[in-house]
Design a protein around this motif. Structure first.
Motif, PDB file in Angstrom:
ATOM      1  N   PRO A   1       0.816  -1.205   0.000  1.00 44.78           N
ATOM      2  CA  PRO A   1       0.000   0.000   0.000  1.00 44.78           C
ATOM      3  C   PRO A   1       0.853   1.259   0.000  1.00 44.78           C
ATOM      4  O   PRO A   1       2.036   1.223   0.305  1.00 44.78           O
ATOM      5  N   VAL A   2       0.229   2.368  -0.328  1.00 46.87           N
ATOM      6  CA  VAL A   2       0.930   3.644  -0.275  1.00 46.87           C
ATOM      7  C   VAL A   2       1.329   3.931   1.157  1.00 46.87           C
ATOM      8  O   VAL A   2       0.533   3.791   2.079  1.00 46.87           O
ATOM      9  N   LYS A   3       2.546   4.291   1.349  1.00 50.87           N
ATOM     10  CA  LYS A   3       3.029   4.569   2.702  1.00 50.87           C
ATOM     11  C   LYS A   3       2.312   5.771   3.290  1.00 50.87           C
ATOM     12  O   LYS A   3       2.054   6.747   2.615  1.00 50.87           O
TER      13      LYS A   3
ATOM     14  N   ALA B   1       3.861  14.710   7.582  1.00 51.18           N
ATOM     15  CA  ALA B   1       3.888  16.051   6.987  1.00 51.18           C
ATOM     16  C   ALA B   1       5.301  16.416   6.555  1.00 51.18           C
ATOM     17  O   ALA B   1       5.516  17.036   5.524  1.00 51.18           O
ATOM     18  N   ASN B   2       6.301  16.022   7.359  1.00 48.77           N
ATOM     19  CA  ASN B   2       7.677  16.340   7.005  1.00 48.77           C
ATOM     20  C   ASN B   2       8.095  15.627   5.731  1.00 48.77           C
ATOM     21  O   ASN B   2       8.755  16.194   4.866  1.00 48.77           O
ATOM     22  N   THR B   3       7.679  14.361   5.612  1.00 50.60           N
ATOM     23  CA  THR B   3       8.024  13.620   4.403  1.00 50.60           C
ATOM     24  C   THR B   3       7.376  14.249   3.190  1.00 50.60           C
ATOM     25  O   THR B   3       7.981  14.396   2.133  1.00 50.60           O
ATOM     26  N   GLN B   4       6.116  14.650   3.327  1.00 48.88           N
ATOM     27  CA  GLN B   4       5.401  15.248   2.219  1.00 48.88           C
ATOM     28  C   GLN B   4       6.040  16.557   1.776  1.00 48.88           C
ATOM     29  O   GLN B   4       5.932  16.941   0.618  1.00 48.88           O
TER      30      GLN B   4
ATOM     31  N   SER C   1      13.434  16.009  -2.896  1.00 45.10           N
ATOM     32  CA  SER C   1      14.359  14.932  -2.575  1.00 45.10           C
ATOM     33  C   SER C   1      14.909  14.326  -3.858  1.00 45.10           C
ATOM     34  O   SER C   1      14.323  14.456  -4.941  1.00 45.10           O
ATOM     35  N   ILE C   2      16.011  13.649  -3.741  1.00 43.94           N
ATOM     36  CA  ILE C   2      16.632  13.016  -4.906  1.00 43.94           C
ATOM     37  C   ILE C   2      15.690  11.980  -5.512  1.00 43.94           C
ATOM     38  O   ILE C   2      15.541  11.885  -6.739  1.00 43.94           O
ATOM     39  N   ALA C   3      15.044  11.203  -4.651  1.00 42.83           N
ATOM     40  CA  ALA C   3      14.130  10.171  -5.147  1.00 42.83           C
ATOM     41  C   ALA C   3      12.942  10.787  -5.882  1.00 42.83           C
ATOM     42  O   ALA C   3      12.516  10.277  -6.930  1.00 42.83           O
ATOM     43  N   ASP C   4      12.397  11.872  -5.336  1.00 45.31           N
ATOM     44  CA  ASP C   4      11.261  12.522  -5.993  1.00 45.31           C
ATOM     45  C   ASP C   4      11.657  13.087  -7.353  1.00 45.31           C
ATOM     46  O   ASP C   4      10.896  13.010  -8.324  1.00 45.31           O
TER      47      ASP C   4
ATOM     48  N   PRO D   1       9.620   3.407  -3.342  1.00 43.22           N
ATOM     49  CA  PRO D   1       8.462   4.276  -3.109  1.00 43.22           C
ATOM     50  C   PRO D   1       8.397   4.835  -1.689  1.00 43.22           C
ATOM     51  O   PRO D   1       7.769   5.872  -1.468  1.00 43.22           O
ATOM     52  N   ASP D   2       9.070   4.187  -0.729  1.00 44.94           N
ATOM     53  CA  ASP D   2       9.055   4.682   0.650  1.00 44.94           C
ATOM     54  C   ASP D   2       9.825   5.992   0.801  1.00 44.94           C
ATOM     55  O   ASP D   2       9.699   6.684   1.814  1.00 44.94           O
ATOM     56  N   THR D   3      10.623   6.322  -0.209  1.00 43.43           N
ATOM     57  CA  THR D   3      11.402   7.565  -0.152  1.00 43.43           C
ATOM     58  C   THR D   3      10.718   8.716  -0.886  1.00 43.43           C
ATOM     59  O   THR D   3      11.276   9.814  -0.959  1.00 43.43           O
ATOM     60  N   LEU D   4       9.523   8.462  -1.426  1.00 44.82           N
ATOM     61  CA  LEU D   4       8.808   9.478  -2.202  1.00 44.82           C
ATOM     62  C   LEU D   4       7.784  10.209  -1.352  1.00 44.82           C
ATOM     63  O   LEU D   4       7.266   9.663  -0.361  1.00 44.82           O
ATOM     64  N   ASN D   5       7.441  11.431  -1.753  1.00 44.39           N
ATOM     65  CA  ASN D   5       6.340  12.117  -1.092  1.00 44.39           C
ATOM     66  C   ASN D   5       5.020  11.445  -1.473  1.00 44.39           C
ATOM     67  O   ASN D   5       4.975  10.572  -2.336  1.00 44.39           O
ATOM     68  N   ALA D   6       3.947  11.842  -0.815  1.00 45.45           N
ATOM     69  CA  ALA D   6       2.673  11.124  -0.975  1.00 45.45           C
ATOM     70  C   ALA D   6       2.184  11.122  -2.413  1.00 45.45           C
ATOM     71  O   ALA D   6       1.722  10.096  -2.927  1.00 45.45           O
ATOM     72  N   LYS D   7       2.253  12.282  -3.079  1.00 42.28           N
ATOM     73  CA  LYS D   7       1.781  12.357  -4.463  1.00 42.28           C
ATOM     74  C   LYS D   7       2.560  11.419  -5.362  1.00 42.28           C
ATOM     75  O   LYS D   7       1.972  10.646  -6.142  1.00 42.28           O
ATOM     76  N   ASN D   8       3.872  11.437  -5.260  1.00 41.29           N
ATOM     77  CA  ASN D   8       4.688  10.594  -6.125  1.00 41.29           C
ATOM     78  C   ASN D   8       4.591   9.122  -5.753  1.00 41.29           C
ATOM     79  O   ASN D   8       4.642   8.251  -6.625  1.00 41.29           O
ATOM     80  N   ALA D   9       4.456   8.833  -4.453  1.00 39.46           N
ATOM     81  CA  ALA D   9       4.324   7.434  -4.043  1.00 39.46           C
ATOM     82  C   ALA D   9       3.057   6.825  -4.616  1.00 39.46           C
ATOM     83  O   ALA D   9       3.050   5.683  -5.101  1.00 39.46           O
TER      84      ALA D   9
END
Length: 618
Positions: free
Chosen positions: A40-42, A46-49, A54-57, A118-126
């Motif tokens: 599932p989507v992680k 708020a900080n992650t979002q 980020s490099i991954a995003d 995907p765990d390194t992505l923000n919510a939209k990208n994940a």
């Protein structure tokens, strides 16, 4: 996926086709997979979002942009449906070479995608990550296991994209006509490849292909030919069109004749391929086409339970209506017989046969006024809805459909296609009109237009995620339309008229029965006579509607379950947010925020919006 048909989202039997013209050949149903079998989507903090740089995003954004550009080059017809016209002159030939190229593309893109965590992505990208992953896995599975290009002749039809080019003013008419002439050069090779691919066609899909291909022929020989004759194109271009029209018409007629001969042979054969795909393929297709926490078997079981609940609600209403319509008649001992008697009695209230299309056209402004007056959803008056008769090349699958513009050309018209009753005899027309009676026609228009498909797709095109807009999830799209039916009545549409509520439950029962019917036919081998009995006597459908649904269930798989799945999950999400926010809950805010995520799977939307909505409505 070499086919030139619209991305379609096929809805019920006065059903819909929402195209990026979603919705849905194979592509629509955003092919999202089962949450139990895919991570599932992680739940991002708020900080992650906030870590949008980020490099991954950045890596994912670069990947998705490259993927979309390559996807449009590979599938220029789907690009046209999405409003991206750069490759509008291309008509790929669905031969073995193209199929291998497509499969290699999907396999390569999946390998590249899975290098991103995907765990390194923000919510939209994940969420976009999981949608793309499922899209790619679905295409690979379709090519290597389902192989519907070998048994479904209706997959091969050039009409859709030609129709969009002809009718969408994205560039001057003469330029579009030149594009049409250029694309026509490849039509003979297209249909020859189709014949080569169809090694084991089913009878039902063959008969559908014959009907729709005749509409395709009419598109070229009538609509397109008329436009070119009246155009200001140079004489040499008109002569070239005449030449290519002759070769294209010959190719289409040859395909129709070839299908006719196939159909004759299949009708006599005792070993012809069954239209049923069986349990294993059905479960896998369900996983890719429907993003749900349920398996296909679990959803089937849930639908059986819900059918019983709705029956009880209908019995309560019928009990109160009986004295109004049958005061001197004793109630039947069988409660469902009583319900059917009330429905049959009041269904005679319907529009006249020749007023069917116009009556729908007149009702749309009334629905828009109710939504605005009750402040239910943000409406965009600059995005027109045009009610029209269904083009001939789209007829034969559904009685009503939406053709919506894609995210690249969001300002274009949305068409509400309504098929007139020209081909019905008097008895068939009366049965059809009784099914879509005074009350059900209102619910149909809520579903298809306002605030259903039309409204949702306008919002979807405003999504900041192209991935969610392009690869729209069929269960979310259909589920939203079903959800709005109940929501409108809950908010007072129809002044709580018991007849309207009874007909709503009849309509809702159809949604539930869709899931029961589809699984029963495709997996359990339900026969036509038993299916018709189930629809008429347990779902109170008119014979014409039941026959149409049987036909649809023999032509599609899984899609009929999308209504019940999406509706259940959207309604559940709303009720959970109500509980979490109490008297701070605001219905319009919920609707606008829910729709802002594009046509994403409901479980993904829930992950993206739940905490944010609760925190902003404390």
């Amino acid at each position: 996926m070499t086919f030139d048909t619209p991305l379609k989202i096929k809805l019920k039997t006065l059903t819909i086709t929402v195209a990026f013209s979603v919705a849905v050949g194979a592509l629509t149903a955003c092919q999202a997979s089962n949450l139990k079998t895919q991570a599932p989507v992680k739940a991002h903090t708020a900080n992650t979002q906030a870590q949008t740089d980020s490099i991954a995003d950045k890596a994912f954004s670069k990947f998705s942009a490259s993927f979309i550009d390559q996807f449009w080059q590979l599938y220029p017809g789907h690009a046209v449906y999405a409003g991206f016209y750069q490759y509008d002159n291309l008509l790929p030939i669905p031969d073995i070479k193209t199929q291998k190229k497509e499969l290699a593309f999907h396999q390569k893109q999946l390998a590249l995608l899975t290098t991103i965590n995907p765990d390194t992505l923000n919510a939209k990208n994940a969420s976009d990550f999981y949608i793309l992953k499922n899209q790619l896995e679905s295409e690979i599975w379709s090519a290597t296991e389902l192989k519907n290009g070998q048994w479904d002749p209706s997959q091969y039809n050039v009409a859709g994209v030609f129709g969009v080019i002809l009718n969408t003013p994205y560039k001057p008419l003469d330029e579009r006509l030149k594009t049409i002439i250029e694309r026509m050069n490849h039509i003979p090779a297209y249909y020859q490849a189709a014949q080569n691919n169809l090694t084991n066609p089913t009878l039902t899909h063959t008969l559908l292909a014959v009907q729709q291909s005749k509409g395709t022929l009419a598109l070229f020989e009538n609509s397109i030919a008329s436009k070119i004759a009246k155009s200001t194109l140079p004489k040499k271009d008109k002569q070239l069109f005449t030449q290519r029209l002759n070769t294209s018409s010959t190719a289409i007629k040859h395909y129709i004749n070839w299908l006719d001969q196939k159909a004759i042979a299949l009708e006599k054969s005792t070993t012809a391929k069954d239209f049923r795909i069986g349990k294993d393929l059905y479960e896998k297709k369900f996983k890719y086409d429907i993003f749900s926490s349920y398996t296909a078997k679990e959803l089937f079981t849930k639908a059986l339970s819900e059918k019983e609940r709705v029956h009880q609600e209908m019995i309560k209403i019928a009990d109160t209506l009986w004295p109004k319509y049958f005061k001197d008649t004793k109630k039947p001992a069988n409660k469902l017989t009583m319900v059917k008697a009330i429905i049959d009695h009041i269904s005679v209230k319907h529009v006249k046969r020749d007023e069917f299309v116009n009556s729908i056209r007149r009702q749309i402004p009334e629905l828009e006024a109710f939504v605005l007056q009750h402040d239910l959803i943000t409406m965009d008056k600059d995005k027109p809805l045009v009610v029209r008769e269904t083009p001939e090349y789209q007829r034969g699958f559904a009685g009503a459909s939406i053709n919506a513009p894609g995210p690249y050309d969001a300002a274009a018209n949305t068409y509400y296609n309504v098929t007139p009753l020209d081909n019905f005899n008097d008895d068939e027309a009366e049965s059809y009109l009784r099914e879509y009676n005074h009350w059900l026609l209102q619910i149909l228009n809520i579903h298809e237009a306002v605030p259903g498909h039309y409204t949702q797709l306008v919002h979807s095109n405003k999504s900041k995620s192209l991935i969610k807009s392009i690869f729209g999830n069929g269960a979310m799209v259909e589920g939203w339309a079903v959800y709005t039916e109940r929501m409108m009545l809950e908010e007072g549409y129809g002044d709580n008229e018991p007849e309207l509520w009874l007909m709503y439950y009849k309509w809702n029962l159809r949604v539930i029965m869709n899931s029961i019917l589809d699984y029963s036919i495709q997996v359990n081998g339900l026969t036509e006579d038993k299916a018709l009995d189930m629809m008429v006597n347990q779902a109170f459908q008119e014979p014409a509607e039941a026959q149409g649904k049987w036909r649809r269930a023999t032509l599609s798989q899984v899609q009929l379950t999308s209504y019940f799945t999406g509706y259940s999950e959207i309604y559940q999400l709303r009720e959970e947010l109500k509980k979490a926010t109490g008297d701070k809950f605001n219905l319009k805010d919920f609707h606008d925020q829910f729709l802002s995520f594009g046509s994403a799977p409901v479980p993904i939307i829930k992950k993206l919006m739940f905490d944010d909505y609760v925190n902003s409505h404390k």
